[in-house]
Design a protein around this motif. Structure first.
Motif, short mmCIF file in Angstrom:
data_model
loop_
_atom_site.label_atom_id
_atom_site.label_comp_id
_atom_site.label_asym_id
_atom_site.label_seq_id
_atom_site.Cartn_x
_atom_site.Cartn_y
_atom_site.Cartn_z
N ILE A 96 0.72 -1.26 -0.13
CA ILE A 96 -0.13 -0.20 0.09
C ILE A 96 0.78 1.23 -0.14
N CYS A 97 0.55 2.08 -0.86
CA CYS A 97 1.31 3.38 -1.20
C CYS A 97 1.02 4.33 0.13
N GLY A 98 1.45 4.87 0.84
CA GLY A 98 0.99 5.46 2.28
C GLY A 98 1.72 7.10 2.06
N THR A 99 2.05 7.48 0.82
CA THR A 99 2.44 8.77 0.74
C THR A 99 1.33 9.74 0.63
N THR A 100 1.85 10.95 0.65
CA THR A 100 0.43 12.23 0.92
C THR A 100 -0.48 11.86 -0.19
N PRO A 101 -0.13 11.84 -1.60
CA PRO A 101 -1.52 11.93 -2.33
C PRO A 101 -2.14 10.77 -2.17
N CYS A 102 -1.81 9.68 -1.94
CA CYS A 102 -2.57 8.20 -1.81
C CYS A 102 -3.22 8.44 -0.46
N TRP A 103 -2.77 8.95 0.57
CA TRP A 103 -3.25 9.10 1.89
C TRP A 103 -4.25 9.87 1.91
N GLU A 138 6.54 3.79 0.04
CA GLU A 138 6.37 5.20 -0.53
C GLU A 138 5.91 5.40 -1.77
N CYS A 139 5.68 6.49 -2.19
CA CYS A 139 5.27 6.87 -3.71
C CYS A 139 5.67 5.83 -4.76
N LEU A 140 4.66 5.49 -5.28
CA LEU A 140 4.97 4.41 -6.56
C LEU A 140 4.67 4.83 -7.69
N GLY A 141 4.92 6.25 -7.88
CA GLY A 141 4.90 7.01 -9.26
C GLY A 141 3.59 7.14 -9.90
N ALA A 142 2.17 6.71 -9.39
CA ALA A 142 1.27 6.57 -9.94
C ALA A 142 0.21 7.39 -9.34
N CYS A 143 0.74 8.47 -8.63
CA CYS A 143 0.01 9.47 -7.93
C CYS A 143 -1.53 9.74 -8.62
N VAL A 144 -1.66 10.08 -9.77
CA VAL A 144 -2.58 10.73 -10.38
C VAL A 144 -3.80 9.92 -10.51
N PRO A 147 -6.01 6.37 -4.70
CA PRO A 147 -4.80 5.52 -4.00
C PRO A 147 -4.71 4.26 -4.81
N ILE A 148 -3.37 3.92 -4.48
CA ILE A 148 -2.59 2.60 -5.09
C ILE A 148 -2.43 1.54 -4.32
N LEU A 149 -2.96 0.25 -4.70
CA LEU A 149 -2.30 -0.69 -4.02
C LEU A 149 -1.48 -1.79 -5.08
#
Ligand code: FES
Length: 202
Positions: A96-103, A138-144, A147-149
């Motif tokens: 799970i990406c927990g970086t700010t945009p996904c959060w 951390e950020c998986l580079g798919a913030c657009v 949230p990403i799993l």
């Protein structure tokens, strides 16, 4: 998950075939540069052989011998990069990406869904049935499409609680839903479809 006792590792035929395409990419004497691709080869072979994609230390030693490098240099690379699992993981590695945009877009709901549907206590845990291991990344580079799993190497995007539960239930049934946006978004276009450059006049 518990770590198995020491065992002998050898590349299988499929791995050897892959290695034969990797090594010629590097000039003579620079084979050590192939350490990352070979770690991937090991991880995939372990997945085929055991259902758990990880890199045992014995396999790192085999890589060191093949690439004519000190084993410690392989250990350094394998333990530095998060993509390599140095301990066994479940059949599906949930990251799970927990970086700010996904959060901001609901990664806490994705975490809750993974705990509820996967039988997981939290990050670092593996389910008793051996299906899942949960990791925060951390950020998986798919913030657009947050949230990403990330499941193993596949990105599931635009998730919420219900869609995450449905995804895990599918995985438990042995189904692998198509990766990408779970709301049908085309790449990173707006929800509902493109809003600009829609006609020939554009
Ligand atoms: S913040 Fe999650 S993919 Fe970038």
């Amino acid at each position: 998950m518990s770590e198995p006792t020491a065992f002998a590792f050898a590349f299988d035929a499929e791995s050897e075939e892959k290695i034969a395409t990797i090594l010629p990419r590097y000039p003579a004497g620079k084979q050590a540069s192939a350490v990352i691709p070979l770690l991937y080869v090991v991880q995939k072979q372990m997945g085929r052989a055991t259902g758990s994609t990880w890199v045992p230390r014995e396999a790192m030693d085999v890589i060191a011998a093949r690439l004519d490098m000190a084993p410690i240099r392989v250990y350094e690379v394998a333990t530095f990069y998060l993509m390599f699992n140095t301990k066994p993981v479940g059949r599906f590695h949930l990251q799970i990406c927990g970086t700010t945009p996904c959060w901001l877009r609901g990664s806490d709901d994705v975490l809750r869904a993974c705990k509820d549907a996967g039988g997981l206590k939290g990050y670092g845990d593996s389910s008793a049935d051996g299906n899942f291991t949960l990791t925060e990344v951390e950020c998986l580079g798919a913030c657009v499409n947050a949230p990403i799993l990330c499941v193993d190497e596949d990105f599931y995007e635009d998730l919420d609680y219900d869609r995450t539960v449905a995804l895990l239930e599918s995985l438990k049934r042995g189904e692998r839903p198509p990766y990408g946006s779970t709301i049908g978004r085309k790449t990173s276009a707006p929800e509902g479809g493109p809003m600009v450059l829609t006609g020939a006049e554009n």
